[in-house]
Design an enzyme around this catalytic site. Sequence first.
Site: not given
Length: 527
Positions: A178, A176, A61, A88-89, A382, A230-236
């Site tokens: 990650e 970190h 943080g 870290c924090y 993603k 929309s045709g993008g990966v997420d909406s598909a």
Amino acid sequence: MTEQTETSQRPVLVVDFGAQYAQLIARRVREAGVYSEIVPHSATAKEIAERNPVGIILSGGPSSVYAEDAPSLDRAVFDLGVPTLGICYGFQVMAQALGGDVAHTGLREYGATDAVIANDGGVLLGGQPVEQNVWMSHGDQVSRAPQGFAVLASTEATPVAAFGDDERRLYGVQWHPEVKHSDHGQAVIENFLHKAAGLPADWNSGNVIAEQVARIRAQVGGGRVLSALSGGVDSAVSTALVHEAVGDQLVAVFVDHGLLRKGEREQVENDYVASTGVRLVTVDARERFLSALEGVSDPEQKRKIIGREFIRAFEQVQADLIAEAAAEGEPMRFLVQGTLYPDVVESGGGSGTANIKSHHNVGGLPEDLQFELVEPLRTLFKDEVRAIGRELGLPEAIVGRQPFPGPGLGIRIVGEVTADRLEILRDADAIAREELTKAGLDGEIWQCPVVLLADVRSVGVQGDGRTYGHPIVLRPVSSEDAMTADWTRLPYDVLSRISNRITNEVKDVNRVVLDVTSKPPGTIEWE
């Protein structure tokens, strides 16, 4: 009870202290095959215990533990008997809460730092090189470990860079793990999960599908659903998930807002429908969006307008389909969106995180929204979405597609959005995509926004005459999750071909420039 339900009922909880990287920690946990969720630092020990966690990770943080308004943690969390890792924090919060000392030393460590492992590394750092490169970002430091903790690592400036108490299964690192810059960061997280906490690697995309299908069915019941496709990966993928859950109760709606790239409408209407069998309704809203965006140059205002008009377009479809839905006994009241975790975080959805920019499907939604949202990807990244898409059998041409923002080319025109400017940008974008594909570079690039600086002009020479045209910006980036990114080093010959073709073939463009900014400090999109 399914395996995924059991897994999600016993998560590793990432306690968010306002870090932009909290969601990245959760992603790394999932990469290790363990389900994870994020909770705010304000959650009480009782609330955390009710989630039945199998592990707790305290995020980094931006604050100092000594600051008056510093994010705090219920001290009783450490008495729950749950394996806990502080980063870290979070490392400093743990040290302070358990009787150690956190000091203002005036010494700071930022970026790559050499760490030395002590005491064989214990459970947390065991099996790792004695000397390794880690990624630091801190001003305060733990000067004395709490009683019962062994010091597991140090750096030149930080004598207590990691500690552990195997009996209580409490651990912490100042760096970190990650981020990819820490050489053995993922090994630290996996040692905590698999060795310290004893968790199996049994979470995968198939489990995500099972859980989300169950959740969608529980939320929707017998209701009718619209999907924002929309045709993008997420909406598909989100549309395919909902279709998997409720079948013919779903109608996919594609809004042609006039902000699309070349060929996108045809790809949605033909390729996606053929591969899924989803019922599709296309709405031609090009004039509506252009009219609403007339005279608007501010990027936040553009995003909110586009988000508002999206919903209004869906409400039109709702009105057209309401009679059909009512005849079957259920109103059309659910809307599917492909919102991802990075969208939520950048729109201020994380605990204490800054509102970097409003995403059209998060911060840009109107207050009088008439739909109940169904967002099956809201906690995913993603790469996880792509894995789910492949598991669902979506074609690689859709699943492997580079990300494209929901507001489309509207946020890749710096300045007012007009029909002429959209035509210029469409042509330039099509050339860049074609050349990158020809060069076999699609797999190396996360995303390549092509940006039109509509309010900027520069002098050029074309056909032995003076021109006064617009610059086009190429923004190729490499990333794993869109939270951080670096610009992609494209071959010069490819850049040359793209530049030559754009300046020769696209009207009113006489200059092509390359954006070589990482994220941070720049975002992937210009607006």
